[in-house]
Design a protein around this motif. Structure first.
Motif, PDB file in Angstrom:
ATOM      1  N   LYS A  64      19.864 -30.013  -3.337  1.00 29.08           N
ATOM      2  CA  LYS A  64      19.479 -31.398  -3.630  1.00 29.08           C
ATOM      3  C   LYS A  64      18.713 -32.048  -2.478  1.00 29.08           C
ATOM      4  N   SER A  65      18.939 -31.530  -1.294  1.00 22.78           N
ATOM      5  CA  SER A  65      18.253 -32.102  -0.138  1.00 22.78           C
ATOM      6  C   SER A  65      16.875 -31.485   0.101  1.00 22.78           C
ATOM      7  N   MET A  66      16.535 -30.427  -0.660  1.00 21.94           N
ATOM      8  CA  MET A  66      15.242 -29.759  -0.457  1.00 21.94           C
ATOM      9  C   MET A  66      14.115 -30.573  -1.073  1.00 21.94           C
ATOM     10  N   THR A  67      12.949 -30.464  -0.488  1.00 19.31           N
ATOM     11  CA  THR A  67      11.764 -31.128  -1.043  1.00 19.31           C
ATOM     12  C   THR A  67      11.239 -30.314  -2.222  1.00 19.31           C
ATOM     13  N   ASN A  68      10.329 -30.956  -2.987  1.00 20.11           N
ATOM     14  CA  ASN A  68       9.709 -30.228  -4.105  1.00 20.11           C
ATOM     15  C   ASN A  68       9.011 -28.967  -3.609  1.00 20.11           C
ATOM     16  N   GLU A  69       8.304 -29.090  -2.497  1.00 16.94           N
ATOM     17  CA  GLU A  69       7.571 -27.949  -1.951  1.00 16.94           C
ATOM     18  C   GLU A  69       8.522 -26.815  -1.575  1.00 16.94           C
ATOM     19  N   GLN A  70       9.667 -27.177  -0.981  1.00 12.28           N
ATOM     20  CA  GLN A  70      10.648 -26.166  -0.595  1.00 12.28           C
ATOM     21  C   GLN A  70      11.258 -25.469  -1.822  1.00 12.28           C
ATOM     22  N   LEU A  71      11.558 -26.266  -2.840  1.00 10.76           N
ATOM     23  CA  LEU A  71      12.121 -25.690  -4.071  1.00 10.76           C
ATOM     24  C   LEU A  71      11.129 -24.729  -4.733  1.00 10.76           C
ATOM     25  N   MET A 128      28.489 -27.020  -0.965  1.00  9.09           N
ATOM     26  CA  MET A 128      27.574 -26.956   0.184  1.00  9.09           C
ATOM     27  C   MET A 128      26.184 -26.522  -0.253  1.00  9.09           C
ATOM     28  N   GLU A 129      26.168 -25.474  -1.091  1.00  9.37           N
ATOM     29  CA  GLU A 129      24.881 -24.976  -1.586  1.00  9.37           C
ATOM     30  C   GLU A 129      24.201 -26.012  -2.455  1.00  9.37           C
ATOM     31  N   GLN A 130      25.024 -26.725  -3.321  1.00  7.42           N
ATOM     32  CA  GLN A 130      24.460 -27.733  -4.209  1.00  7.42           C
ATOM     33  C   GLN A 130      23.835 -28.866  -3.405  1.00  7.42           C
TER      34      GLN A 130
END
Length: 228
Positions: free
Chosen positions: A7-14, A1-3
């Motif tokens: 993976k669904s996060m944007t570059n900005e979010q990461l 779930m965490e993975q």
């Protein structure tokens, strides 16, 4: 779930998450260093009063061990050899090819005592025992002269077992143990150095060696996270 979430996060979010976590780590590291420094200071205060190099504190969540270690290095090996004598030097110091020095433990203890000044020649152990507030009889004194080593914890146990009858209040013996530690160091120094011009020799040795002190702290706890 965490993975999947990562993976669904944007570059900005990461990037934002990494920056936030990095800031939190720095805050936590600063707080940890502050807490450790205070524990080390408390441990060192106890060590200085008790002539020990190790203290352990206990808490509900675990324990913290404070260790004060000293490393001995030779600044001028030729001068040290001249001062202590070539025979003593060859027997007690092993020169390795990478130009490091391995010391006999008793010789190393004597050199460290010289560097730190933790010794005395002013009185012998026998004379000191005769001046203690709890004066040993001849049999007790003979036993103490044999068993006292200049090590705080062991010497305290020895003084209590020899001088304090069972059931009586035990004195702290801190002052006595400090003198015994310095007297035994003085005896050790005299075992390696010639009596003649000993003060001048000691001063020369102090200039020929270097003792570095390092204080460390080790935390011990169950890292399994407790559930509320």
């Amino acid at each position: 779930m965490e993975q999947q979430t990562v993976k669904s996060m944007t570059n900005e979010q990461l990037i934002g998450a990494c920056v936030w976590l990095d800031r939190e780590q720095k805050k936590s590291r600063a707080m940890m260093n502050s807490y450790k420094a205070e524990l080390q200071a408390r441990g060192l205060a106890i060590m200085e009063n008790h002539n020990v190099k190790y203290v352990k504190f206990y808490g509900d969540e675990g324990s913290a061990a404070i260790t004060d270690s000293m490393s001995l290095d030779i600044l001028n090996p030729d001068k040290l050899k001249e001062l202590v004598g070539e025979g003593v030097y060859k027997m007690k110091v092993k020169e390795e090819t990478k130009t490091t020095y391995k010391f006999d433990s008793k010789f190393e203890k004597a050199m460290k005592a010289i560097f730190t000044g933790d010794y005395t020649f002013e009185t012998t152990l026998e004379e000191f025992l005769d001046e203690m507030s709890i004066k040993p009889d001849d049999k007790q004194k003979k036993l103490l002269l044999k068993k006292l080593k200049g090590e705080f914890e062991k010497d305290k146990e020895t003084l209590i077992s020899v001088l304090v009858p069972e059931g009586e209040t035990v004195p702290d013996f801190d002052v006595e143990l400090w003198y015994i530690y310095r007297i035994k160091n003085g005896e050790l120094i005299k075992a390696f150095l010639p009596e003649e011009m000993i003060d001048a020799i000691i001063e020369g040795i102090r200039k020929s060696i270097f003792v570095e002190t390092k204080t460390s702290i080790t935390l011990d706890y169950d890292d399994t996270e407790k559930e509320d």
